[in-house]
Design an enzyme around this catalytic site. Structure first.
Site, PDB file in Angstrom:
ATOM      1  N   ARG A 137       0.860  -1.180   0.000  1.00 51.58           N
ATOM      2  CA  ARG A 137       0.000   0.000   0.000  1.00 51.58           C
ATOM      3  C   ARG A 137       0.897   1.232   0.000  1.00 51.58           C
ATOM      4  O   ARG A 137       2.069   1.163   0.398  1.00 51.58           O
ATOM      5  CB  ARG A 137      -0.900   0.012   1.224  1.00 51.58           C
ATOM      6  CG  ARG A 137      -1.877  -1.153   1.331  1.00 51.58           C
ATOM      7  CD  ARG A 137      -2.717  -1.039   2.595  1.00 51.58           C
ATOM      8  NE  ARG A 137      -3.712  -2.087   2.701  1.00 51.58           N
ATOM      9  CZ  ARG A 137      -3.502  -3.272   3.251  1.00 51.58           C
ATOM     10  NH1 ARG A 137      -2.304  -3.560   3.760  1.00 51.58           N
ATOM     11  NH2 ARG A 137      -4.461  -4.170   3.320  1.00 51.58           N
ATOM     12  N   LYS A 196      -3.658  -1.370   8.126  1.00 52.67           N
ATOM     13  CA  LYS A 196      -5.079  -1.713   8.066  1.00 52.67           C
ATOM     14  C   LYS A 196      -5.385  -3.104   8.615  1.00 52.67           C
ATOM     15  O   LYS A 196      -6.242  -3.814   8.080  1.00 52.67           O
ATOM     16  CB  LYS A 196      -5.596  -1.592   6.634  1.00 52.67           C
ATOM     17  CG  LYS A 196      -5.571  -0.167   6.086  1.00 52.67           C
ATOM     18  CD  LYS A 196      -6.256  -0.079   4.758  1.00 52.67           C
ATOM     19  CE  LYS A 196      -6.311   1.368   4.271  1.00 52.67           C
ATOM     20  NZ  LYS A 196      -7.020   1.501   2.971  1.00 52.67           N
ATOM     21  N   HIS A 224      -2.914   2.135  -5.436  1.00 52.17           N
ATOM     22  CA  HIS A 224      -3.416   0.814  -5.041  1.00 52.17           C
ATOM     23  C   HIS A 224      -3.471  -0.136  -6.222  1.00 52.17           C
ATOM     24  O   HIS A 224      -3.512  -1.358  -6.042  1.00 52.17           O
ATOM     25  CB  HIS A 224      -4.798   0.943  -4.391  1.00 52.17           C
ATOM     26  CG  HIS A 224      -5.054  -0.087  -3.333  1.00 52.17           C
ATOM     27  ND1 HIS A 224      -4.359  -0.116  -2.130  1.00 52.17           N
ATOM     28  CD2 HIS A 224      -5.899  -1.148  -3.295  1.00 52.17           C
ATOM     29  CE1 HIS A 224      -4.785  -1.131  -1.397  1.00 52.17           C
ATOM     30  NE2 HIS A 224      -5.711  -1.782  -2.084  1.00 52.17           N
ATOM     31  N   ARG A 231      -0.690  -2.609  -6.015  1.00 54.85           N
ATOM     32  CA  ARG A 231      -0.947  -3.745  -5.117  1.00 54.85           C
ATOM     33  C   ARG A 231      -1.867  -4.749  -5.815  1.00 54.85           C
ATOM     34  O   ARG A 231      -1.633  -5.965  -5.763  1.00 54.85           O
ATOM     35  CB  ARG A 231      -1.584  -3.249  -3.815  1.00 54.85           C
ATOM     36  CG  ARG A 231      -1.970  -4.352  -2.830  1.00 54.85           C
ATOM     37  CD  ARG A 231      -2.370  -3.740  -1.491  1.00 54.85           C
ATOM     38  NE  ARG A 231      -3.078  -4.669  -0.632  1.00 54.85           N
ATOM     39  CZ  ARG A 231      -2.498  -5.579   0.164  1.00 54.85           C
ATOM     40  NH1 ARG A 231      -1.182  -5.684   0.173  1.00 54.85           N
ATOM     41  NH2 ARG A 231      -3.206  -6.369   0.933  1.00 54.85           N
ATOM     42  N   HIS A 239      -3.373 -10.603   3.752  1.00 51.97           N
ATOM     43  CA  HIS A 239      -4.817 -10.574   3.980  1.00 51.97           C
ATOM     44  C   HIS A 239      -5.179 -11.392   5.224  1.00 51.97           C
ATOM     45  O   HIS A 239      -4.841 -12.572   5.307  1.00 51.97           O
ATOM     46  CB  HIS A 239      -5.567 -11.161   2.780  1.00 51.97           C
ATOM     47  CG  HIS A 239      -5.547 -10.291   1.572  1.00 51.97           C
ATOM     48  ND1 HIS A 239      -5.644 -10.791   0.286  1.00 51.97           N
ATOM     49  CD2 HIS A 239      -5.456  -8.948   1.438  1.00 51.97           C
ATOM     50  CE1 HIS A 239      -5.614  -9.791  -0.583  1.00 51.97           C
ATOM     51  NE2 HIS A 239      -5.491  -8.667   0.091  1.00 51.97           N
ATOM     52  N   TYR A 279      -9.399 -11.477  -6.096  1.00 52.39           N
ATOM     53  CA  TYR A 279      -8.468 -11.312  -7.205  1.00 52.39           C
ATOM     54  C   TYR A 279      -8.714 -12.318  -8.325  1.00 52.39           C
ATOM     55  O   TYR A 279      -8.389 -12.050  -9.480  1.00 52.39           O
ATOM     56  CB  TYR A 279      -7.019 -11.436  -6.727  1.00 52.39           C
ATOM     57  CG  TYR A 279      -6.518 -10.210  -6.005  1.00 52.39           C
ATOM     58  CD1 TYR A 279      -6.249  -9.038  -6.703  1.00 52.39           C
ATOM     59  CD2 TYR A 279      -6.307 -10.221  -4.637  1.00 52.39           C
ATOM     60  CE1 TYR A 279      -5.802  -7.904  -6.046  1.00 52.39           C
ATOM     61  CE2 TYR A 279      -5.854  -9.092  -3.965  1.00 52.39           C
ATOM     62  CZ  TYR A 279      -5.604  -7.938  -4.677  1.00 52.39           C
ATOM     63  OH  TYR A 279      -5.172  -6.811  -4.021  1.00 52.39           O
TER      64      TYR A 279
END
Length: 211
Positions: free
Chosen positions: A74, A99, A163, A166, A189, A198
């Site tokens: 990020r 995050k 982003h 990423r 994640h 994805y």
């Protein structure tokens, strides 16, 4: 002063004339429509990296793009990267995620190791933040966004947001056949559903279908 006269049913207060609004799809800009997707391709990223080398701080800018793509960083993780997280002896990068994502240690690619060593040698810095301005000040997230906006508009004809680098990493890994659990760990994640998303951006789940 007389008090205001209340509206009468026989004489209703006038209403404003209707206005015409031009609406756009919520959350989508004109650039989103032109791009048609939320991720850059590997080839597009490499075109940006090559073009970035011509910038005033070309060595730094190209390296920022390379690390963001190869490690799915990020923008906050990229600009906050410190030399203490870079192991140029064992060729590893310790990634501190933002995050609520999970931290991890990634192998560094050979070309990236060489680029980091050159940048470290030429900048004369091996401590503190990896990426700084000419005056030694931290590079802000907005600063990198503006850099990518200008570069991508010049090279690709449309502005891309950080982003997308990423996303490019996740899509590239899945296209390479990397299993979902590994991609999940690599991108940090906490929920694998974020990784599964994805697969919708690639044709890989449907590659065995025939018509």
């Amino acid at each position: 002063m007389l008090p205001p006269v209340p509206d009468s049913p026989r004489h209703p207060a006038p209403t404003d004339p209707p206005t015409t609004e031009t609406r756009t799809v919520r959350g989508r800009s004109a650039n989103d429509v032109v791009r048609g997707r939320q991720h850059l391709t590997r080839d597009e990223v490499h075109r940006l990296i090559r073009a970035a080398r011509d910038n005033r701080q070309g060595q730094r800018d190209a390296l920022m793009l390379r690390l963001a793509f190869e490690h799915g960083l990020r923008v906050s993780e990229l600009v906050g990267l410190r030399w203490s997280a870079v192991d140029l002896v064992h060729h590893e990068l310790r990634v501190t995620r933002a995050k609520g994502s999970l931290d991890g240690t990634h192998p560094l690619q050979g070309d990236t190791v060489r680029a980091l060593k050159r940048y470290q040698r030429d900048s004369g810095r091996s401590a503190g933040l990896v990426f700084v301005s000419e005056r030694g000040a931290p590079i802000s997230a907005d600063g990198f966004r503006r850099l990518l906006h200008r570069l991508s508009e010049r090279v690709l004809g449309v502005k891309w947001h950080p982003h997308a680098l990423r996303h490019a990493c996740g899509v590239h890994l899945i296209n390479q056949g990397v299993d979902l659990r590994t991609v999940q760990q690599y991108l940090g994640h906490a929920n694998i559903q974020n990784t599964v998303a994805y697969t919708a951006l690639t044709g890989r789940p449907f590659e065995r279908l025939s018509f």
